[in-house]
Design an enzyme around this catalytic site. Structure first.
Site, PDB file in Angstrom:
ATOM      1  N   HIS A   1       0.834  -1.210   0.000  1.00  0.00           N
ATOM      2  CA  HIS A   1       0.000   0.000   0.000  1.00  0.00           C
ATOM      3  C   HIS A   1       0.864   1.254   0.000  1.00  0.00           C
ATOM      4  CE1 HIS A   1      -3.235   2.774   0.892  1.00  0.00           C
ATOM      5  NE2 HIS A   1      -2.658   3.145   2.023  1.00  0.00           N
ATOM      6  N   SER A   2       0.484   2.238  -0.808  1.00  0.00           N
ATOM      7  CA  SER A   2       1.077   3.571  -0.787  1.00  0.00           C
ATOM      8  C   SER A   2       2.606   3.526  -0.882  1.00  0.00           C
ATOM      9  CB  SER A   2       0.618   4.304   0.477  1.00  0.00           C
ATOM     10  OG  SER A   2       0.896   5.674   0.404  1.00  0.00           O
ATOM     11  N   TYR A   3       3.326   3.990   0.141  1.00  0.00           N
ATOM     12  CA  TYR A   3       4.791   4.013   0.082  1.00  0.00           C
ATOM     13  C   TYR A   3       5.383   2.603   0.044  1.00  0.00           C
ATOM     14  CZ  TYR A   3       9.452   5.956   0.630  1.00  0.00           C
ATOM     15  OH  TYR A   3      10.767   6.314   0.414  1.00  0.00           O
TER      16      TYR A   3
END
Length: 427
Positions: A219-221
């Site tokens: 997820h995300s980073y």
């Protein structure tokens, strides 16, 4: 002249008084409770955080005129919830593993979680990587845990699905990068940054693991960490990693030095479920990334891992069968799912309360970022670290529009018809 100076100093003093009244005493220290029950909260049968007496949901504004108190209270409850999630992981059968494995007695350490068969499972291994900020192992978004439910905010549904489908599981813990030794904070060897943490896990635990087939959800980073891994271990990824599922990932071929071969690998085995107003699994076009991108069925960054969950399970299952040459499970249905955004009785709209305006999504760098997550920036790659400061919502609004051209771009990358420089120019 002296009279003017005195008047000026008096004015400054009065401004200081006003500031204290508006924002609270900056030097004040708070002694908060150590348990959820002492705060007056518990998780009910539906895994929702509720006030024990009233049954109401979490209230961020305890003191309306003191944001600093409210923020510190929120973080104190968040720390308790972090430990609570750790306990839930252990109840599911995961084990806490200390790293570095050869730490000296006085050396700072961190940890991650893995199932008992993560090293011995000869077939399948799933790796889960959260985003940046205060989130820790087992969490996607702390704001969801506190305002919605454990199902939407934690990785527990992914872990349960993986274990029930024969996977060993590794749960990364990328945001613990320093520890206090004596009176000084020291960086943790092998976990100085999220990228180094995932690299250490790969070299120390994934490489020697017996599983021939590896899947990743990030997820995300977490997507930045995965791109770093692919760049470093591309040959191994081609042999073992059959699927990479991203949820609103902020990885970037422009900011992270990469190769055309790596880009082709992302095109072949990766999909990014991005925040969007479109229906779940709608194909999206991105201007800064050649990874196939689909709508997560929600415009809320924090929710993308939850709303796209069933689609990700189908994606992993299908890619596994393609990779191993095995038939799809009987009754396998590849029909696009309906987004599960409004599944909980609490209602996701509560994320738009004053709490969420002051404390933005845990996966982004925000006011909610702790000192540990700030120190986790990879100073050796400044361009990559600056991604943590990117406003995710602004980025997605610039890069997602309905697509047909994406297929063409992806095919060009697969066929090797575009050089890395050409890809960057498009970005």
């Amino acid at each position: 002249m002296k009279l003017q100076c005195l008047l000026f100093l008096s004015l400054l003093a009065s401004c200081g008084t006003i500031k204290c009244k508006m924002f609270g005493d900056e030097d004040e220290e708070y002694d908060f409770p150590k348990t959820l029950e002492e705060f007056g909260y518990h998780f009910n049968e539906d895994e929702q955080l509720r006030n024990i007496e009233t049954g109401n949901g979490f209230n961020f504004v305890e003191k309306g005129d003191n944001h600093r108190y409210n923020q510190n209270r929120y973080e104190a409850i968040g720390d308790i919830i972090t430990d609570y999630v750790y306990e839930l992981l252990e109840k599911e059968g995961l084990e806490r593993t200390t790293i570095p494995v050869d730490a000296q007695e006085d050396e700072p350490t961190s940890f991650f979680f893995q199932t008992k068969d993560a090293q011995s499972n000869p077939d399948k291994l799933l790796i889960l990587i959260h985003g940046s900020g205060p989130v820790k192992a087992g969490q996607w978004a702390r704001s969801l845990i506190m305002n919605d439910c454990l199902d939407s905010g934690t990785q527990l549904p992914y872990i349960r699905w993986a274990m029930s489908n024969g996977y060993g599981v590794i749960v990364a813990n990328t945001n613990i990068n320093t520890a206090t030794v004596g009176k000084a904070k020291k960086k943790i060897r092998g976990s100085e940054s999220p990228e180094k943490h995932t690299t250490y896990l790969w070299e120390t635990f994934v490489q020697p693991a017996q599983a021939k087939n590896v899947a990743i959800v990030a997820h995300s980073y977490g997507g930045v960490c995965v791109l770093n891994l692919v760049n470093t271990f591309l040959k191994e990824f081609k042999e073992r990693v059959f699927a990479m599922a991203f949820t609103d990932s902020v990885h970037s071929f422009q900011h992270q030095e990469t190769t055309e071969e790596t880009i082709s690998f992302f095109v072949e085995r990766g999909v990014n479920w991005a925040s969007s107003y479109d229906k779940l699994d709608t194909k999206l076009k991105t201007h800064i990334d050649y990874t196939p991108t689909l709508s997560a069925g929600t415009d809320k960054h924090a929710l993308t891992s939850y709303t796209s969950m069933k689609s990700i399970f189908k994606f992993i299952t299908k890619k596994y069968c393609e990779h191993t040459g095995t038939p799809l499970p009987e009754g396998f249905d590849d029909t696009p799912e309906e987004a599960n955004e409004n599944n909980s009785s609490k209602g996701i709209e509560n994320l738009e309360t004053p709490m969420s305006q002051e404390v933005t999504d845990d996966s982004q760098m925000s006011q909610d970022v702790t000192e540990e997550s700030q120190m986790s920036q990879n100073t050796e790659n400044q361009e990559t670290s600056e991604l943590k400061d990117t406003n995710k919502e602004e980025t997605m609004s610039q890069e997602t529009v309905p697509s047909e051209e994406m297929k063409q771009n992806s095919q060009m990358s697969q066929d090797g018809k575009e050089t890395k420089d050409n890809v960057k120019s498009e970005l």
